[in-house]
Design an enzyme around this catalytic site. Sequence first.
Site, mmCIF file in Angstrom:
data_model
loop_
_atom_site.group_PDB
_atom_site.id
_atom_site.type_symbol
_atom_site.label_atom_id
_atom_site.label_comp_id
_atom_site.label_asym_id
_atom_site.label_seq_id
_atom_site.Cartn_x
_atom_site.Cartn_y
_atom_site.Cartn_z
ATOM 1 N N HIS A 155 0.019 -8.040 -2.065
ATOM 2 C CA HIS A 155 1.056 -7.056 -2.392
ATOM 3 C C HIS A 155 2.425 -7.542 -1.917
ATOM 4 O O HIS A 155 2.514 -8.466 -1.105
ATOM 5 C CB HIS A 155 0.771 -5.692 -1.749
ATOM 6 C CG HIS A 155 -0.223 -4.866 -2.516
ATOM 7 N ND1 HIS A 155 -1.572 -4.964 -2.305
ATOM 8 C CD2 HIS A 155 -0.057 -3.947 -3.500
ATOM 9 C CE1 HIS A 155 -2.208 -4.135 -3.119
ATOM 10 N NE2 HIS A 155 -1.315 -3.506 -3.863
ATOM 11 N N LYS A 159 5.208 -3.390 1.484
ATOM 12 C CA LYS A 159 4.056 -2.485 1.606
ATOM 13 C C LYS A 159 3.759 -2.195 3.073
ATOM 14 O O LYS A 159 3.775 -3.101 3.902
ATOM 15 C CB LYS A 159 2.831 -3.085 0.908
ATOM 16 C CG LYS A 159 1.647 -2.135 0.901
ATOM 17 C CD LYS A 159 0.631 -2.487 -0.158
ATOM 18 C CE LYS A 159 -0.582 -1.560 -0.098
ATOM 19 N NZ LYS A 159 -0.237 -0.168 -0.425
#
Length: 267
Positions: A155, A159
Amino acid sequence: MIRIAVTGAAGRMGGRIITAIREADGMELSGAVERAGHEMIGHDAGQSAGGAPLGVKIADSLERAMEKADVLIDFTFPEVSLRNLGACARLGKKVVIGSTGFTPEQRQEVVKFAQKIPIVLAPNMSVGVNACFKLLKETAKILGDGFDVEIVELHHNKKKDAPSGTAVRMGEIVADALGRDYHQVANCHREGMTGERTREEIGMQTVRGGDIVGEHTVYFIGMGERIEITHRAMSRDMFARGAVRAAGWLANQPAGLYDMQDVLGLK
Ligand code: NAD
Protein backbone atom coordinates in the site's frame (compact mmCIF):
# COMPACT_ATOMS: atom_id res chain seq x y z
CA MET A 1 -33.88 8.69 -4.76
CA ILE A 2 -31.48 7.41 -2.06
CA ARG A 3 -29.92 10.28 -0.10
CA ILE A 4 -26.38 9.65 1.14
CA ALA A 5 -24.13 11.50 3.60
CA VAL A 6 -20.35 10.98 3.51
CA THR A 7 -17.90 11.28 6.43
CA GLY A 8 -14.21 11.84 5.78
CA ALA A 9 -15.54 13.91 2.88
CA ALA A 10 -12.19 15.57 2.12
CA GLY A 11 -10.17 12.36 2.48
CA ARG A 12 -8.69 10.24 -0.31
CA MET A 13 -11.72 7.92 -0.38
CA GLY A 14 -14.30 10.60 0.55
CA GLY A 15 -13.67 12.54 -2.67
CA ARG A 16 -13.98 9.43 -4.85
CA ILE A 17 -17.20 8.40 -3.04
CA ILE A 18 -18.75 11.84 -3.63
CA THR A 19 -17.89 11.49 -7.35
CA ALA A 20 -19.34 7.95 -7.45
CA ILE A 21 -22.60 9.20 -5.86
CA ARG A 22 -22.78 11.98 -8.47
CA GLU A 23 -22.37 9.39 -11.27
CA ALA A 24 -24.83 6.80 -9.85
CA ASP A 25 -28.48 6.68 -10.95
CA GLY A 26 -31.02 7.18 -8.17
CA MET A 27 -28.43 8.49 -5.65
CA GLU A 28 -27.93 11.95 -4.27
CA LEU A 29 -25.35 13.49 -1.91
CA SER A 30 -27.29 15.05 0.96
CA GLY A 31 -24.56 15.66 3.57
CA ALA A 32 -20.77 15.78 3.91
CA VAL A 33 -18.77 15.75 7.16
CA GLU A 34 -15.15 16.37 8.10
CA ARG A 35 -13.39 16.54 11.47
CA ALA A 36 -13.81 19.81 13.36
CA GLY A 37 -11.17 22.33 12.32
CA HIS A 38 -10.53 20.76 8.88
CA GLU A 39 -9.64 23.40 6.28
CA MET A 40 -12.41 22.21 3.91
CA ILE A 41 -15.28 22.88 6.38
CA GLY A 42 -17.75 25.23 4.67
CA HIS A 43 -16.51 24.36 1.15
CA ASP A 44 -18.82 22.75 -1.42
CA ALA A 45 -18.39 18.94 -1.31
CA GLY A 46 -18.66 18.55 -5.11
CA GLN A 47 -15.89 21.10 -5.69
CA SER A 48 -13.75 19.61 -2.92
CA ALA A 49 -13.99 16.26 -4.81
CA GLY A 50 -12.71 17.97 -7.98
CA GLY A 51 -16.05 18.44 -9.81
CA ALA A 52 -18.88 20.97 -10.23
CA PRO A 53 -20.63 22.31 -7.10
CA LEU A 54 -23.29 20.02 -5.58
CA GLY A 55 -24.86 22.58 -3.23
CA VAL A 56 -23.78 20.54 -0.16
CA LYS A 57 -21.35 22.23 2.21
CA ILE A 58 -18.84 20.15 4.18
CA ALA A 59 -19.88 20.42 7.85
CA ASP A 60 -18.43 19.27 11.17
CA SER A 61 -21.74 18.01 12.64
CA LEU A 62 -22.77 14.48 11.75
CA GLU A 63 -26.26 14.92 13.25
CA ARG A 64 -26.98 17.92 11.00
CA ALA A 65 -25.56 16.14 7.94
CA MET A 66 -27.81 13.12 8.63
CA GLU A 67 -31.02 15.19 8.83
CA LYS A 68 -31.82 14.65 5.14
CA ALA A 69 -29.84 11.42 4.61
CA ASP A 70 -31.06 7.80 4.42
CA VAL A 71 -27.59 6.22 4.56
CA LEU A 72 -24.14 7.24 5.85
CA ILE A 73 -20.98 6.13 4.03
CA ASP A 74 -18.04 6.32 6.46
CA PHE A 75 -14.39 5.85 5.40
CA THR A 76 -12.48 7.38 8.33
CA PHE A 77 -10.96 5.55 11.32
CA PRO A 78 -12.46 2.82 13.58
CA GLU A 79 -12.85 5.21 16.57
CA VAL A 80 -14.64 7.80 14.41
CA SER A 81 -16.79 5.14 12.70
CA LEU A 82 -17.91 3.77 16.09
CA ARG A 83 -18.92 7.27 17.27
CA ASN A 84 -20.80 7.80 14.01
CA LEU A 85 -22.51 4.40 14.35
CA GLY A 86 -23.74 5.41 17.82
CA ALA A 87 -25.28 8.60 16.39
CA CYS A 88 -26.84 6.73 13.43
CA ALA A 89 -28.26 4.03 15.74
CA ARG A 90 -29.97 6.82 17.76
CA LEU A 91 -31.28 8.43 14.55
CA GLY A 92 -32.30 5.10 12.94
CA LYS A 93 -30.07 5.63 9.86
CA LYS A 94 -28.30 2.95 7.80
CA VAL A 95 -24.48 2.88 7.59
CA VAL A 96 -21.81 1.60 5.17
CA ILE A 97 -18.39 1.43 6.89
CA GLY A 98 -15.18 1.19 4.87
CA SER A 99 -12.75 2.14 7.68
CA THR A 100 -10.20 -0.59 8.41
CA GLY A 101 -8.15 -1.56 11.45
CA PHE A 102 -11.00 -2.54 13.83
CA THR A 103 -9.81 -4.57 16.83
CA PRO A 104 -11.90 -7.67 17.72
CA GLU A 105 -13.38 -5.62 20.63
CA GLN A 106 -14.31 -2.73 18.33
CA ARG A 107 -15.90 -5.19 15.90
CA GLN A 108 -18.06 -6.49 18.77
CA GLU A 109 -19.35 -2.93 19.26
CA VAL A 110 -20.33 -2.84 15.58
CA VAL A 111 -22.18 -6.16 16.06
CA LYS A 112 -24.18 -4.55 18.93
CA PHE A 113 -25.19 -1.53 16.82
CA ALA A 114 -26.27 -3.93 14.05
CA GLN A 115 -29.10 -5.14 16.32
CA LYS A 116 -30.65 -1.69 15.87
CA ILE A 117 -29.75 -0.64 12.30
CA PRO A 118 -28.56 -2.27 9.05
CA ILE A 119 -24.78 -1.97 8.61
CA VAL A 120 -22.41 -3.03 5.83
CA LEU A 121 -18.86 -3.41 7.19
CA ALA A 122 -16.28 -4.49 4.62
CA PRO A 123 -12.52 -3.92 4.59
CA ASN A 124 -12.59 -3.98 0.80
CA MET A 125 -15.56 -2.97 -1.34
CA SER A 126 -14.14 -4.02 -4.72
CA VAL A 127 -15.96 -6.71 -6.71
CA GLY A 128 -12.60 -8.25 -7.74
CA VAL A 129 -11.36 -8.60 -4.16
CA ASN A 130 -14.64 -10.15 -3.11
CA ALA A 131 -14.33 -12.67 -5.97
CA CYS A 132 -10.81 -13.41 -4.63
CA PHE A 133 -12.27 -14.01 -1.14
CA LYS A 134 -14.45 -16.75 -2.64
CA LEU A 135 -11.55 -18.25 -4.63
CA LEU A 136 -9.37 -18.29 -1.49
CA LYS A 137 -11.94 -20.25 0.47
CA GLU A 138 -12.26 -22.85 -2.29
CA THR A 139 -8.49 -23.07 -2.86
CA ALA A 140 -7.71 -23.50 0.85
CA LYS A 141 -10.34 -26.25 1.14
CA ILE A 142 -8.91 -28.11 -1.89
CA LEU A 143 -5.27 -27.82 -0.77
CA GLY A 144 -5.78 -28.48 2.95
CA ASP A 145 -2.81 -28.53 5.33
CA GLY A 146 -0.18 -29.60 2.77
CA PHE A 147 0.53 -26.05 1.55
CA ASP A 148 2.11 -23.17 3.51
CA VAL A 149 0.09 -19.95 3.33
CA GLU A 150 1.78 -16.53 3.14
CA ILE A 151 0.02 -13.22 2.45
CA VAL A 152 1.84 -10.15 1.12
CA GLU A 153 0.17 -6.75 0.83
CA LEU A 154 1.46 -3.47 -0.66
CA HIS A 155 0.00 0.00 0.00
CA HIS A 156 0.89 3.71 -0.28
CA ASN A 157 3.13 5.37 2.29
CA LYS A 158 0.24 7.24 4.01
CA LYS A 159 -1.60 4.12 5.13
CA LYS A 160 -1.94 4.06 8.92
CA ASP A 161 -2.86 0.43 9.74
CA ALA A 162 -1.00 -2.82 9.04
CA PRO A 163 -1.54 -5.49 7.89
CA SER A 164 -4.33 -4.09 5.69
CA GLY A 165 -7.94 -4.93 6.60
CA THR A 166 -8.17 -6.83 3.31
CA ALA A 167 -5.08 -8.92 4.09
CA VAL A 168 -6.48 -9.75 7.54
CA ARG A 169 -9.83 -10.75 5.97
CA MET A 170 -7.97 -12.96 3.47
CA GLY A 171 -6.09 -14.55 6.37
CA GLU A 172 -9.34 -15.12 8.28
CA ILE A 173 -11.01 -16.75 5.26
CA VAL A 174 -8.09 -19.12 4.66
CA ALA A 175 -7.75 -19.90 8.40
CA ASP A 176 -11.50 -20.63 8.68
CA ALA A 177 -11.39 -22.92 5.65
CA LEU A 178 -8.46 -24.82 7.23
CA GLY A 179 -10.13 -25.05 10.66
CA ARG A 180 -7.66 -22.61 12.31
CA ASP A 181 -8.16 -19.42 14.33
CA TYR A 182 -6.56 -16.56 12.35
CA HIS A 183 -5.65 -14.60 15.49
CA GLN A 184 -3.80 -17.66 16.88
CA VAL A 185 -1.88 -18.48 13.70
CA ALA A 186 -1.15 -15.10 12.06
CA ASN A 187 2.61 -14.40 12.10
CA CYS A 188 3.20 -10.71 11.36
CA HIS A 189 6.85 -10.56 12.51
CA ARG A 190 9.91 -12.59 11.51
CA GLU A 191 13.31 -11.38 12.63
CA GLY A 192 16.44 -13.07 13.92
CA MET A 193 16.52 -16.78 14.85
CA THR A 194 12.85 -17.50 14.24
CA GLY A 195 13.23 -21.28 13.99
CA GLU A 196 11.49 -23.28 11.29
CA ARG A 197 8.14 -22.22 9.97
CA THR A 198 5.24 -24.00 11.66
CA ARG A 199 2.72 -25.75 9.42
CA GLU A 200 -0.24 -23.83 10.90
CA GLU A 201 1.08 -20.28 10.74
CA ILE A 202 -0.11 -17.80 8.13
CA GLY A 203 2.70 -15.33 7.37
CA MET A 204 1.54 -11.71 6.97
CA GLN A 205 3.98 -9.38 5.18
CA THR A 206 3.53 -5.64 4.69
CA VAL A 207 5.11 -3.33 2.08
CA ARG A 208 4.56 0.48 2.24
CA GLY A 209 5.64 3.00 -0.38
CA GLY A 210 4.77 5.74 -2.84
CA ASP A 211 1.24 5.85 -4.19
CA ILE A 212 0.38 2.11 -4.43
CA VAL A 213 -3.44 1.94 -4.18
CA GLY A 214 -3.44 -1.64 -2.91
CA GLU A 215 -2.08 -5.05 -3.92
CA HIS A 216 -2.63 -8.40 -2.22
CA THR A 217 -1.12 -11.79 -3.01
CA VAL A 218 -1.93 -15.00 -1.17
CA TYR A 219 0.69 -17.70 -1.72
CA PHE A 220 -0.17 -21.37 -1.26
CA ILE A 221 3.30 -22.96 -1.27
CA GLY A 222 3.64 -26.73 -1.59
CA MET A 223 6.49 -29.12 -2.37
CA GLY A 224 7.50 -28.41 -5.95
CA GLU A 225 4.53 -26.17 -6.78
CA ARG A 226 2.98 -22.85 -5.79
CA ILE A 227 -0.35 -21.10 -6.34
CA GLU A 228 -0.52 -17.29 -6.16
CA ILE A 229 -3.84 -15.44 -6.07
CA THR A 230 -3.25 -11.72 -6.66
CA HIS A 231 -5.50 -8.67 -6.78
CA ARG A 232 -4.15 -5.28 -7.92
CA ALA A 233 -6.17 -2.10 -7.44
CA MET A 234 -5.36 0.50 -10.11
CA SER A 235 -7.49 3.31 -8.64
CA ARG A 236 -9.73 4.02 -5.65
CA ASP A 237 -12.81 4.33 -7.84
CA MET A 238 -13.89 0.69 -7.64
CA PHE A 239 -13.87 0.88 -3.81
CA ALA A 240 -16.04 4.01 -4.08
CA ARG A 241 -18.45 2.44 -6.59
CA GLY A 242 -18.69 -0.64 -4.34
CA ALA A 243 -19.53 1.55 -1.32
CA VAL A 244 -22.27 3.35 -3.26
CA ARG A 245 -23.63 0.00 -4.49
CA ALA A 246 -23.65 -1.19 -0.85
CA ALA A 247 -25.59 1.96 0.17
CA GLY A 248 -28.23 1.24 -2.50
CA TRP A 249 -28.51 -2.41 -1.45
CA LEU A 250 -28.73 -1.47 2.25
CA ALA A 251 -31.72 0.80 1.65
CA ASN A 252 -33.99 -2.30 1.53
CA GLN A 253 -32.44 -4.37 4.32
CA PRO A 254 -33.56 -4.94 7.92
CA ALA A 255 -31.22 -4.36 10.90
CA GLY A 256 -28.18 -6.65 10.79
CA LEU A 257 -24.46 -6.80 10.02
CA TYR A 258 -23.64 -7.44 6.36
CA ASP A 259 -20.51 -7.52 4.19
CA MET A 260 -19.79 -7.17 0.47
CA GLN A 261 -20.39 -10.89 -0.07
CA ASP A 262 -24.01 -10.19 0.97
CA VAL A 263 -24.22 -7.08 -1.23
CA LEU A 264 -22.88 -8.95 -4.27
CA GLY A 265 -24.96 -12.09 -3.62
CA LEU A 266 -21.81 -14.26 -3.29
CA LYS A 267 -22.92 -16.14 -0.14
P1 NAD B 1 -7.73 9.64 4.57
O1 NAD B 1 -6.84 9.88 5.73
O2 NAD B 1 -7.36 10.26 3.25
O3 NAD B 1 -9.24 10.11 4.90
C1 NAD B 1 -9.84 10.00 6.16
C2 NAD B 1 -10.61 11.28 6.36
O4 NAD B 1 -11.41 11.18 7.56
C3 NAD B 1 -9.70 12.52 6.54
O5 NAD B 1 -10.07 13.53 5.60
C4 NAD B 1 -10.00 12.96 7.97
O6 NAD B 1 -9.88 14.36 8.16
C5 NAD B 1 -11.43 12.47 8.14
N1 NAD B 1 -11.88 12.43 9.53
C6 NAD B 1 -11.14 12.20 10.65
N2 NAD B 1 -11.91 12.32 11.76
C7 NAD B 1 -13.16 12.63 11.32
C8 NAD B 1 -14.40 12.89 11.99
N3 NAD B 1 -14.50 12.85 13.33
N4 NAD B 1 -15.49 13.16 11.23
C9 NAD B 1 -15.40 13.22 9.88
N5 NAD B 1 -14.26 13.00 9.19
C10 NAD B 1 -13.14 12.70 9.91
O7 NAD B 1 -7.85 8.06 4.44
P2 NAD B 1 -8.42 7.20 3.20
O8 NAD B 1 -7.28 6.73 2.36
O9 NAD B 1 -9.56 7.93 2.56
O10 NAD B 1 -8.95 5.91 3.97
C11 NAD B 1 -9.95 6.01 4.99
C12 NAD B 1 -10.23 4.62 5.54
O11 NAD B 1 -10.81 3.81 4.51
C13 NAD B 1 -8.98 3.86 6.01
O12 NAD B 1 -9.30 3.12 7.16
C14 NAD B 1 -8.66 2.94 4.83
O13 NAD B 1 -7.94 1.80 5.20
C15 NAD B 1 -10.07 2.59 4.41
N6 NAD B 1 -10.23 2.09 3.03
C16 NAD B 1 -11.18 1.12 2.85
C17 NAD B 1 -11.46 0.65 1.59
C18 NAD B 1 -12.59 -0.35 1.42
O14 NAD B 1 -12.86 -0.77 0.28
N7 NAD B 1 -13.26 -0.71 2.50
C19 NAD B 1 -10.76 1.13 0.48
C20 NAD B 1 -9.79 2.13 0.69
C21 NAD B 1 -9.53 2.62 1.98
